[in-house]
Design an enzyme around this catalytic site. Structure first.
Site, short mmCIF file in Angstrom:
data_model
loop_
_atom_site.label_atom_id
_atom_site.label_comp_id
_atom_site.label_asym_id
_atom_site.label_seq_id
_atom_site.Cartn_x
_atom_site.Cartn_y
_atom_site.Cartn_z
N TYR A 46 0.83 -1.21 0.00
CA TYR A 46 0.00 0.00 0.00
C TYR A 46 0.86 1.25 0.00
O TYR A 46 0.48 2.27 -0.55
CB TYR A 46 -0.90 0.03 1.24
CG TYR A 46 -2.23 -0.68 1.09
CD1 TYR A 46 -2.28 -2.01 0.70
CD2 TYR A 46 -3.42 -0.03 1.35
CE1 TYR A 46 -3.49 -2.67 0.57
CE2 TYR A 46 -4.64 -0.67 1.22
CZ TYR A 46 -4.66 -2.00 0.84
OH TYR A 46 -5.87 -2.63 0.73
N LYS A 72 3.41 -15.40 1.97
CA LYS A 72 3.60 -16.06 0.67
C LYS A 72 5.10 -16.29 0.53
O LYS A 72 5.75 -15.79 -0.38
CB LYS A 72 3.03 -15.17 -0.45
CG LYS A 72 3.02 -15.79 -1.83
CD LYS A 72 2.00 -16.90 -1.99
CE LYS A 72 2.15 -17.57 -3.36
NZ LYS A 72 1.28 -18.75 -3.52
N ASP A 77 -2.61 -18.36 -0.14
CA ASP A 77 -3.63 -19.05 -0.96
C ASP A 77 -4.27 -20.18 -0.18
O ASP A 77 -5.49 -20.37 -0.20
CB ASP A 77 -3.02 -19.53 -2.30
CG ASP A 77 -1.70 -20.27 -2.15
OD1 ASP A 77 -1.11 -20.26 -1.04
OD2 ASP A 77 -1.25 -20.86 -3.15
N ASP A 93 -6.25 -7.27 3.98
CA ASP A 93 -7.39 -6.63 3.33
C ASP A 93 -8.27 -7.69 2.68
O ASP A 93 -9.49 -7.73 2.88
CB ASP A 93 -6.88 -5.64 2.27
CG ASP A 93 -8.01 -4.97 1.51
OD1 ASP A 93 -9.01 -4.58 2.16
OD2 ASP A 93 -7.92 -4.86 0.28
N ASP A 131 -12.14 -9.50 4.22
CA ASP A 131 -13.42 -9.53 3.51
C ASP A 131 -13.94 -10.96 3.40
O ASP A 131 -15.13 -11.22 3.54
CB ASP A 131 -13.30 -8.95 2.09
CG ASP A 131 -13.60 -7.46 2.03
OD1 ASP A 131 -13.27 -6.75 3.01
OD2 ASP A 131 -14.16 -7.00 1.01
#
Ligand code: IPM
Ligand code: MG
Length: 307
Positions: free
Chosen positions: A87, A137, A169, A193, A197
């Site tokens: 970000y 990751k 993942d 983020d 959700d």
């Protein structure tokens, strides 16, 4: 963000934030979009620890797209690093190189940024079920390798807390396959983020989830923070009195708890929301096939009546 707003925030103990973003601004550069204000507030106040508790309200299990027995009693906490990673990393730009248009974002983490968010996650896990899942990751990203090493080192200070690592993942899959196995999930900004959700939908609606964005402790134990629903705006619902106010109400409860050191008021608000759900009140996003949904105002009144 107008300077008066910034000045008002500077004088305040905490910020209760609405939701930002509208499709009409989507084409504009970041600095001209409403999201940029949030971006600046998080950065300027160094609100690096974003807490996103995900709880399924008793009686609301059927609102989830997963089977009720999978989500019943679900209570997990996403701890999202909020002021680093892709970000904020530089360079972050659009440019033309040899006549070809390209864009670059930079994912960067410094070890102290990882240490401080790991500490927050372990401390919070201590007061819960003592289980931290760190998501990265590391099979591909250098930042993730550093992340995993630093989190593992930090875990040595918390022998009573179990640490597990998952690749992002796989974490996305496990979160819907066995959500009840998670307690505290700690992860970098963008993974957090996305996963928050996903976690939200376990509860049936993004409209139920609050968040707290905290920095380091201020003087006299004061904790400045920004509190907001985790979802963005829902322009299609604006002005119709149908949106779910739960996320906003619970964000105010988190504000009382973390910034105003008033845990008992926070608990009262949370219980009032629980009771409203237990009594069958539902806004349209979590509506039953059985009962008619209530409006935003009616749900809010129902919560107030139960305080
Ligand atoms: C969130 C939101 C924000 C983010 C947007 C509005 C910039 O999606 O708080 O999760 O990506 O952090
Ligand atoms: Mg988001």
């Amino acid at each position: 963000m107008p300077p008066e707003t910034k000045a008002l925030c500077d004088r305040s103990d905490a910020i209760l934030f609405g939701s930002v973003g509208l499709p009409q601004y989507d084409g504009l550069p970041l600095a001209q979009r409403p999201e940029y204000a949030l971006f600046l507030l998080r950065r300027d106040y160094e609100l690096y620890a974003n807490l996103r508790p995900v709880r399924v309200f008793p009686g609301l299990e059927d609102a989830s797209s997963l089977r009720p027995e999978i989500v019943r009693g679900l209570d997990l906490l996403v701890v999202r690093e909020l002021t680093g990673g892709i970000y904020y990393g530089l360079p972050k730009e659009r440019r033309t190189v040899d006549g070809v248009e390209e864009a670059v974002d930079t994912m960067i983490y410094r070890a102290p940024e990882i240490e401080r968010i790991a500490r927050v996650a372990f401390d919070l896990a201590r007061a819960r079920r003592k289980h931290v899942t760190s998501v990265d990751k590391q099979n591909i990203l250098e930042t993730s390798r550093l992340w995993r090493r630093v989190v593992t080192e930090m875990s040595a200070h918390y022998p009573d807390v179990r640490l597990e690592h998952l690749l992002v993942d796989n974490a996305a899959m496990q979160l819907v396959a066995r959500p009840g196995d998670f307690d505290v999930i700690v992860t970098e900004n963008m993974f957090g983020d996305i996963l928050s959700d996903e976690a939200a939908i376990l509860t049936g609606s993004l409209g139920t989830l609050p968040s707290a964005s905290l920095g380091s402790q201020g003087s006299a134990g004061r904790q400045f923070g920004l509190y907001e629903p985790i979802g963005g705006t829902a322009p299609d619902l604006a002005g119709k009195d149908v949106a779910n106010p739960t996320a906003a109400i619970l964000s105010a409860a988190m504000l009382l708890r973390h910034s105003l050191a008033d845990d008992s008021s926070a608990v009262r608000i949370e219980r009032a929301v629980d009771r409203a759900y237990a009594d069958g009140l539902r806004t349209a996003d979590v509506a039953h096939s059985a009962g008619a949904p209530v409006s935003t105002r009616a749900f809010t009144q129902a919560v107030l009546a139960r305080l």
